[in-house]
Design an enzyme around this catalytic site. Structure first.
Site, PDB file in Angstrom:
ATOM      1  N   CYS A 133      -0.483   2.837   8.958  1.00  0.00           N
ATOM      2  CA  CYS A 133       0.453   1.827   8.507  1.00  0.00           C
ATOM      3  C   CYS A 133      -0.094   0.412   8.376  1.00  0.00           C
ATOM      4  O   CYS A 133      -0.384  -0.238   9.375  1.00  0.00           O
ATOM      5  CB  CYS A 133       1.578   1.781   9.530  1.00  0.00           C
ATOM      6  N   GLU A 186       0.823  -1.207   0.000  1.00  0.00           N
ATOM      7  CA  GLU A 186       0.000   0.000   0.000  1.00  0.00           C
ATOM      8  C   GLU A 186       0.858   1.257   0.000  1.00  0.00           C
ATOM      9  O   GLU A 186       1.987   1.274   0.487  1.00  0.00           O
ATOM     10  CB  GLU A 186      -0.945   0.004   1.191  1.00  0.00           C
ATOM     11  N   CYS A 192       3.490   8.579   0.550  1.00  0.00           N
ATOM     12  CA  CYS A 192       4.090   7.712   1.567  1.00  0.00           C
ATOM     13  C   CYS A 192       4.202   6.318   0.966  1.00  0.00           C
ATOM     14  O   CYS A 192       3.205   5.748   0.532  1.00  0.00           O
ATOM     15  CB  CYS A 192       3.201   7.694   2.807  1.00  0.00           C
ATOM     16  N   CYS A 248       6.720  -6.607   7.513  1.00  0.00           N
ATOM     17  CA  CYS A 248       7.836  -6.030   8.277  1.00  0.00           C
ATOM     18  C   CYS A 248       8.198  -6.998   9.393  1.00  0.00           C
ATOM     19  O   CYS A 248       7.329  -7.675   9.935  1.00  0.00           O
ATOM     20  CB  CYS A 248       7.405  -4.689   8.879  1.00  0.00           C
ATOM     21  N   CYS A 285       6.894  -3.943  15.968  1.00  0.00           N
ATOM     22  CA  CYS A 285       6.344  -2.894  16.844  1.00  0.00           C
ATOM     23  C   CYS A 285       4.906  -3.254  17.214  1.00  0.00           C
ATOM     24  O   CYS A 285       4.107  -3.641  16.360  1.00  0.00           O
ATOM     25  CB  CYS A 285       6.396  -1.528  16.160  1.00  0.00           C
ATOM     26  N   CYS A 314       1.616  -1.690  15.500  1.00  0.00           N
ATOM     27  CA  CYS A 314       1.649  -1.521  14.041  1.00  0.00           C
ATOM     28  C   CYS A 314       1.049  -2.731  13.312  1.00  0.00           C
ATOM     29  O   CYS A 314       1.430  -3.877  13.575  1.00  0.00           O
ATOM     30  CB  CYS A 314       3.092  -1.297  13.606  1.00  0.00           C
TER      31      CYS A 314
HETATM   32  N1  SAH Z   1       9.822   1.111  10.017  1.00  0.00           N
HETATM   33  C1  SAH Z   1       9.869   2.535   9.924  1.00  0.00           C
HETATM   34  C2  SAH Z   1       8.878   3.140   8.967  1.00  0.00           C
HETATM   35  C3  SAH Z   1       7.483   2.581   8.921  1.00  0.00           C
HETATM   36  S1  SAH Z   1       6.397   2.950  10.258  1.00  0.00           S
HETATM   37  C4  SAH Z   1       9.753   3.147  11.294  1.00  0.00           C
HETATM   38  O1  SAH Z   1       9.624   2.421  12.277  1.00  0.00           O
HETATM   39  O2  SAH Z   1       9.860   4.351  11.412  1.00  0.00           O
HETATM   40  C5  SAH Z   1       6.053   4.671  10.141  1.00  0.00           C
HETATM   41  C6  SAH Z   1       5.672   5.313  11.463  1.00  0.00           C
HETATM   42  O3  SAH Z   1       4.317   4.984  11.833  1.00  0.00           O
HETATM   43  C7  SAH Z   1       6.529   4.856  12.623  1.00  0.00           C
HETATM   44  O4  SAH Z   1       6.827   5.941  13.454  1.00  0.00           O
HETATM   45  C8  SAH Z   1       5.631   3.868  13.319  1.00  0.00           C
HETATM   46  O5  SAH Z   1       6.047   3.642  14.609  1.00  0.00           O
HETATM   47  C9  SAH Z   1       4.285   4.541  13.178  1.00  0.00           C
HETATM   48  N2  SAH Z   1       3.101   3.694  13.363  1.00  0.00           N
HETATM   49  C10 SAH Z   1       2.892   2.456  12.910  1.00  0.00           C
HETATM   50  N3  SAH Z   1       1.672   2.002  13.261  1.00  0.00           N
HETATM   51  C11 SAH Z   1       1.083   2.993  13.951  1.00  0.00           C
HETATM   52  C12 SAH Z   1      -0.178   3.143  14.585  1.00  0.00           C
HETATM   53  N4  SAH Z   1      -1.087   2.163  14.582  1.00  0.00           N
HETATM   54  N5  SAH Z   1      -0.442   4.317  15.214  1.00  0.00           N
HETATM   55  C13 SAH Z   1       0.475   5.309  15.218  1.00  0.00           C
HETATM   56  N6  SAH Z   1       1.673   5.230  14.638  1.00  0.00           N
HETATM   57  C14 SAH Z   1       1.998   4.081  14.029  1.00  0.00           C
END
Ligand code: SAH
Length: 348
Positions: free
Chosen positions: A334, A93, A106, A113, A117, A120
């Site tokens: 994300c 996406e 974006c 991934c 996290c 996410c």
């Molecule tokens: N792997 C990279 C880039 C992808 S995530 C990174 O960690 O930065 C992009 C951003 O969105 C990151 O800051 C991630 O922590 C955040 N993110 C992912 N899922 C999220 C969610 N459900 N709510 C808020 N931020 C989120």
């Protein structure tokens, strides 16, 4: 090492390939422009190439182009979310966001991934594979063609950890800023990372003035570990040192992303601790109300708590913004769109 397709090659490499086919140098230039500036997706559209060369190229160097599966248009803002299919049927996406200063896309850097996290959606099924440079580029190319809008800014903030796909990322960034391609300014590109110190340092040596964003999400190691498994591998100080090194090398203001999760990282004490930790850095903090995903029971902090958090940082003279939730009505957080698509596929 991935096999590199024709759209992932730079002009010199392309020239070599064409030379091997007995073609003059200018052919490589023509093809490069068709692929990276005129954004065509097949050799027949390359009308200044001899027909027999087009046939040879079709055989030897198939062009990678993403196929649009679906697009969702936000009713709240002008955000458009795209779902694209890759050659091996994987889906990824990408999002187009319209701001006053221009159009920002974006993009994803991997299929899934592996960073894990907790909040996410992209990481739930793990990592399927890395994206090729061409597959990263083509998210931007296709969006520009499909929307008819010129893309001026790119953020590598979609699914995937860009520094876990470092070589392809670098190739992609060089092609994206190539004067014969879309010619984007490095200053209009942001790479977001969960924080891998040796890759941050390597990136600093590349001498491209790209904005680096660090997904911080916590004022200390203990809380960070609860949200981000990568924090178990690298201490926060180690990550911040690498981040400072990036600033020293490039002079680019640092960005911290901090997703606020109720009761976990959104207390006043956390804001104070964070301020103490990053005080004096030329930086900007992006506060993001966590976007709850159905697989986890994290909740968004109440707006009053978010404002309190912001005020404490501001009192400590830290630049801070609360990120607008673009396209919240269209699964724009994300990995949510890809995840819901995959869930539906597996049901049928
Ligand atoms: N792997 C990279 C880039 C992808 S995530 C990174 O960690 O930065 C992009 C951003 O969105 C990151 O800051 C991630 O922590 C955040 N993110 C992912 N899922 C999220 C969610 N459900 N709510 C808020 N931020 C989120």
């Amino acid at each position: 090492m991935n096999h590199l397709d024709i759209k992932s090659l730079n002009l010199e490499e392309l020239t070599e390939k064409l030379k091997a086919l007995g073609q003059p140098t200018f052919r490589a230039k023509q093809i490069f422009e068709w692929l990276h500036s005129k954004l065509v997706t097949n050799y027949d559209a390359m009308t200044n190439l001899p027909i027999n060369l087009r046939e040879t190229l079709k055989e030897k160097y198939p062009i990678i182009a993403l196929e649009e599966v679906n697009s969702l248009h936000s009713a709240k803002d002008e955000t458009i979310k795209y779902l694209f299919r890759l050659k091996d049927n994987q889906v990824i996406e990408s999002v187009l966001m319209k701001y006053q200063y221009g159009n920002s896309v974006c993009i994803s850097s991997q299929v899934g991934c592996q960073m894990g996290c907790k909040f996410c959606a992209s990481t739930i099924g793990g990592k399927e594979r890395d994206l090729l440079p061409s597959e990263m580029l083509d998210q931007i190319y296709r969006i520009q063609v499909l929307s008819g809008q010129r893309v001026s800014n790119v953020v590598i903030m979609g699914t995937g950890e860009p520094f876990d796909n470092y070589d392809n990322l670098m190739r992609f960034l060089k092609l994206l800023t190539d004067s014969m391609g879309l010619n984007l300014s490095a200053r209009n590109i942001t790479v977001s990372t969960c924080g891998i110190p040796d890759r941050i340092r390597a990136f600093a040596e590349e001498e491209m003035p790209i904005t680096l964003a660090l997904s911080l999400h916590a004022p200390n190691n203990e809380i960070r570990k609860q949200l981000m498994p990568v924090a178990k591998k690298y201490e926060l100080d180690e990550v911040l040192d690498a981040f400072k090194y990036y600033y020293d090398k490039t002079g680019r203001r640092l960005t911290f992303e901090y997703s606020l999760v109720e009761g976990i990282n959104d207390e006043k004490e956390h804001a104070k601790e964070l301020a103490g930790r990053i005080k004096g850095l030329n930086c900007h903090v992006n506060l993001i109300p966590v976007n709850p995903i159905k697989e986890r029971n994290f909740r968004q902090s109440a707006s009053e708590r978010i404002l309190n958090f912001k005020n404490i940082l501001e009192k400590n003279r830290i630049n801070v913004t609360i990120r607008r939730e673009m396209g919240a009505d269209i699964n724009a957080a994300c990995g949510q769109l890809r995840k819901s698509y995959m869930d539906n596929q597996s049901k049928t």
